[in-house]
Write a protein that holds these residues in place. Sequence first.
Motif, PDB file in Angstrom:
ATOM      1  N   SER A  38      -1.970  54.489  -9.220  1.00  0.00           N
ATOM      2  CA  SER A  38      -1.533  55.401 -10.263  1.00  0.00           C
ATOM      3  C   SER A  38      -2.134  55.105 -11.626  1.00  0.00           C
ATOM      4  CB  SER A  38      -0.004  55.386 -10.348  1.00  0.00           C
ATOM      5  OG  SER A  38       0.457  54.091 -10.665  1.00  0.00           O
ATOM      6  N   SER A  41      -8.399  55.461 -13.702  1.00  0.00           N
ATOM      7  CA  SER A  41      -9.006  56.628 -14.332  1.00  0.00           C
ATOM      8  C   SER A  41     -10.371  56.898 -13.708  1.00  0.00           C
ATOM      9  CB  SER A  41      -9.166  56.396 -15.843  1.00  0.00           C
ATOM     10  OG  SER A  41      -7.905  56.231 -16.462  1.00  0.00           O
ATOM     11  N   ALA A  56     -11.014  67.386  -9.193  1.00  0.00           N
ATOM     12  CA  ALA A  56     -10.124  66.871 -10.234  1.00  0.00           C
ATOM     13  C   ALA A  56      -8.662  67.165  -9.912  1.00  0.00           C
ATOM     14  CB  ALA A  56     -10.498  67.467 -11.589  1.00  0.00           C
ATOM     15  N   ARG A  57      -8.385  68.397  -9.485  1.00  0.00           N
ATOM     16  CA  ARG A  57      -7.011  68.758  -9.148  1.00  0.00           C
ATOM     17  C   ARG A  57      -6.486  67.917  -7.992  1.00  0.00           C
ATOM     18  NH1 ARG A  57      -5.397  74.008 -11.151  1.00  0.00           N
ATOM     19  NH2 ARG A  57      -7.112  74.963 -12.324  1.00  0.00           N
ATOM     20  N   ARG A  60      -5.811  64.342  -9.201  1.00  0.00           N
ATOM     21  CA  ARG A  60      -4.622  64.298 -10.059  1.00  0.00           C
ATOM     22  C   ARG A  60      -3.347  64.411  -9.237  1.00  0.00           C
ATOM     23  NH1 ARG A  60      -7.619  68.277 -14.250  1.00  0.00           N
ATOM     24  NH2 ARG A  60      -8.523  66.688 -15.633  1.00  0.00           N
ATOM     25  N   GLU A  61      -3.376  65.234  -8.195  1.00  0.00           N
ATOM     26  CA  GLU A  61      -2.215  65.342  -7.304  1.00  0.00           C
ATOM     27  C   GLU A  61      -1.923  64.013  -6.613  1.00  0.00           C
ATOM     28  OE1 GLU A  61      -3.045  68.515  -4.630  1.00  0.00           O
ATOM     29  OE2 GLU A  61      -2.563  70.095  -6.085  1.00  0.00           O
ATOM     30  N   SER A  63      -2.234  61.099  -8.169  1.00  0.00           N
ATOM     31  CA  SER A  63      -1.813  60.146  -9.201  1.00  0.00           C
ATOM     32  C   SER A  63      -2.935  59.473  -9.983  1.00  0.00           C
ATOM     33  CB  SER A  63      -0.904  59.060  -8.590  1.00  0.00           C
ATOM     34  OG  SER A  63       0.209  59.639  -7.958  1.00  0.00           O
ATOM     35  N   PHE A  64      -4.134  60.005  -9.967  1.00  0.00           N
ATOM     36  CA  PHE A  64      -5.207  59.473 -10.796  1.00  0.00           C
ATOM     37  C   PHE A  64      -5.245  60.200 -12.137  1.00  0.00           C
ATOM     38  CE2 PHE A  64      -7.114  58.146  -6.709  1.00  0.00           C
ATOM     39  CZ  PHE A  64      -7.426  56.821  -7.028  1.00  0.00           C
ATOM     40  N   ASN A  65      -5.709  59.503 -13.161  1.00  0.00           N
ATOM     41  CA  ASN A  65      -6.133  60.145 -14.393  1.00  0.00           C
ATOM     42  C   ASN A  65      -7.584  60.574 -14.185  1.00  0.00           C
ATOM     43  OD1 ASN A  65      -3.694  59.551 -15.790  1.00  0.00           O
ATOM     44  ND2 ASN A  65      -4.438  57.470 -16.141  1.00  0.00           N
ATOM     45  N   VAL A  66      -7.918  61.812 -14.520  1.00  0.00           N
ATOM     46  CA  VAL A  66      -9.244  62.349 -14.196  1.00  0.00           C
ATOM     47  C   VAL A  66      -9.896  62.973 -15.420  1.00  0.00           C
ATOM     48  CG1 VAL A  66     -10.559  63.925 -12.730  1.00  0.00           C
ATOM     49  CG2 VAL A  66      -8.500  62.825 -11.833  1.00  0.00           C
TER      50      VAL A  66
END
Length: 273
Positions: A38, A41, A56-57, A60-61, A63-66
């Motif tokens: 989580s 990045s 990217a979506r 992000r789903e 739990s990464f920062n993108v």
Amino acid sequence: MNDLKTLAACGSLARTRSSGTDRPPASTPSNIAIHAMSTQSILIVEDDQETRNLVARYLRENSFNVGMAANGREMDRYISQNRVDLIVLDLMLPGEDGLSLCRRLRVDTTTPIIILTAKGDDVDRILGLEMGADDYLPKPFNPRELLARINAVLRRQLGGSAGPAAKTSARLRFEGWIIDSRMRELRDPEGAQVPLTSAEFDLLQSFCERHGRILSRDTLLNMTRGRPGGAFGRSIDVLVSRLRGKLDRTEGTSMIKTVRTGGYIFTPRVDEA
């Protein structure tokens, strides 16, 4: 599953621009979700807008920062302003291409790089590894595989185990060199730190923990990247060449010997430091 099919198909587009509003992908079913770390990045450098947004979506789903960049200039600007733990880099970019960007990044940073290559384009894949990439993924790709590759590279970067080892010491010594598995550092006999990519460090650690033993390409690939070699065993040859370039100081001699049966052996004596 629609998002997976869309992204896999999108990855095969040859530099086709999205002509409409990006479609948000459907939620990934919980029974196939792969959980990411989580706090990490990721920067996606990809000029195809639809591919870039869908990847990217999806990340992000999970739990990464993108962050996103469409070319080398945007990549440089983003890196100068943000922390980046891993870069997903497409090789076919307008202006400065991905191979050039990979080479340039390796001059200044050891941030892990996963390259995206055209399906079956072995030349670009091998060149990318030679420039310092940590892993590669051919297009079209399944986003679950990209997520798995990202997690595997980040685990190695954070010191995760690459497999059962003969030695458990955090610090090992060979011919005056020191490899520290906790700090993920290599120091030469004069005490200077030698920069290694995540993949290079894992390969050296595997050699040190199994010194004096013949290791096949498939075995090394499985230990360092968590998957069987098969057609991709050539990537180990590239990594060995990169590692030799950093370890060997006498022309014509090498600590890593090539074995005719299709593998390598690390010849120095290795002791706990």
